[in-house]
Write a protein that holds these residues in place. Sequence first.
Motif, PDB file in Angstrom:
ATOM      1  N   ARG A 161      -1.331   5.634   3.418  1.00  0.00           N
ATOM      2  CA  ARG A 161      -2.199   4.716   4.174  1.00  0.00           C
ATOM      3  C   ARG A 161      -1.483   4.179   5.415  1.00  0.00           C
ATOM      4  NH1 ARG A 161      -7.063   2.514   2.254  1.00  0.00           N
ATOM      5  NH2 ARG A 161      -6.580   0.643   3.455  1.00  0.00           N
TER       6      ARG A 161
ATOM      7  N   VAL B 244      -3.317  -2.103   5.029  1.00  0.00           N
ATOM      8  CA  VAL B 244      -3.812  -2.656   3.763  1.00  0.00           C
ATOM      9  C   VAL B 244      -5.321  -2.861   3.803  1.00  0.00           C
ATOM     10  CG1 VAL B 244      -3.749  -4.692   2.271  1.00  0.00           C
ATOM     11  CG2 VAL B 244      -1.613  -3.704   3.118  1.00  0.00           C
TER      12      VAL B 244
ATOM     13  N   SER C 215       2.127   1.377  -5.518  1.00  0.00           N
ATOM     14  CA  SER C 215       1.259   0.668  -4.573  1.00  0.00           C
ATOM     15  C   SER C 215       2.014  -0.168  -3.543  1.00  0.00           C
ATOM     16  CB  SER C 215       0.301  -0.238  -5.350  1.00  0.00           C
ATOM     17  OG  SER C 215       1.045  -1.199  -6.077  1.00  0.00           O
TER      18      SER C 215
ATOM     19  N   THR D 140       0.854  -1.183   0.000  1.00  0.00           N
ATOM     20  CA  THR D 140       0.000   0.000   0.000  1.00  0.00           C
ATOM     21  C   THR D 140       0.892   1.236   0.000  1.00  0.00           C
ATOM     22  OG1 THR D 140      -2.005   0.992   0.928  1.00  0.00           O
ATOM     23  CG2 THR D 140      -0.330   0.240   2.504  1.00  0.00           C
ATOM     24  N   THR D 141       0.277   2.381  -0.004  1.00  0.00           N
ATOM     25  CA  THR D 141       1.009   3.645  -0.098  1.00  0.00           C
ATOM     26  C   THR D 141       1.519   4.116   1.261  1.00  0.00           C
ATOM     27  OG1 THR D 141      -0.993   4.947   0.258  1.00  0.00           O
ATOM     28  CG2 THR D 141      -0.452   4.348  -2.040  1.00  0.00           C
TER      29      THR D 141
END
Length: 147
Positions: free
Chosen positions: A14, A142, A99, A10-11
Amino acid sequence: MSETRLVIDTTPERIFAVLADGWSYASWVVGAAHIRDVDAAWPAVGSRIHHRLGPWPVQIDDQTTVRAVEPDRLIELDAKMWPVGKAIVRLTLQPVSASSTVVTMSEEIVSGMPRLLPDAIQSVMLKPRNHEALRRLSDIAVHRDPV
C-alpha cells in the motif's frame, strides 16, 4: 546523510502504491507545490516527475528522477532543487508485521551550497521536513482506497 524512520500501520504494498503514483508527490513531499507531468514509465529507473517547488509566486520548475527501484521495497531518487542543489533520497520499506511497515527516508545533499554544511547541521535541517513527509505519506497510504 540524514535518516528518518516512521512505522506506518499498513503493508509495504500500500505504501509503495503511493510512491508509484507520481501524481501524489505534491501531496506528501514537503516543498513540492505542483506536479506538472509524470513520465508514463514512472517509477521505472530513469523516469521523471516534473514538478514545481516553493510558494507561489516564487516557484521553480524542476524534476526528480528514479535512480533505483524494487517494487514494495525501495525507491531511490535524484531530487533536483535548483538553485539550492541536488539530493539523493532513498525510501526503504521493511515489514515489521502483517499490517505495519518501517519506512526509512534517507537524504543526502550531493550538490549546492548546503552540501558544504557539516552532516549534523544538514540532518537538523532535513529531519523535521522528512518526518512531516513520512507522516503525510502514512496518511495517504493508510486512508486512501486501494487502487
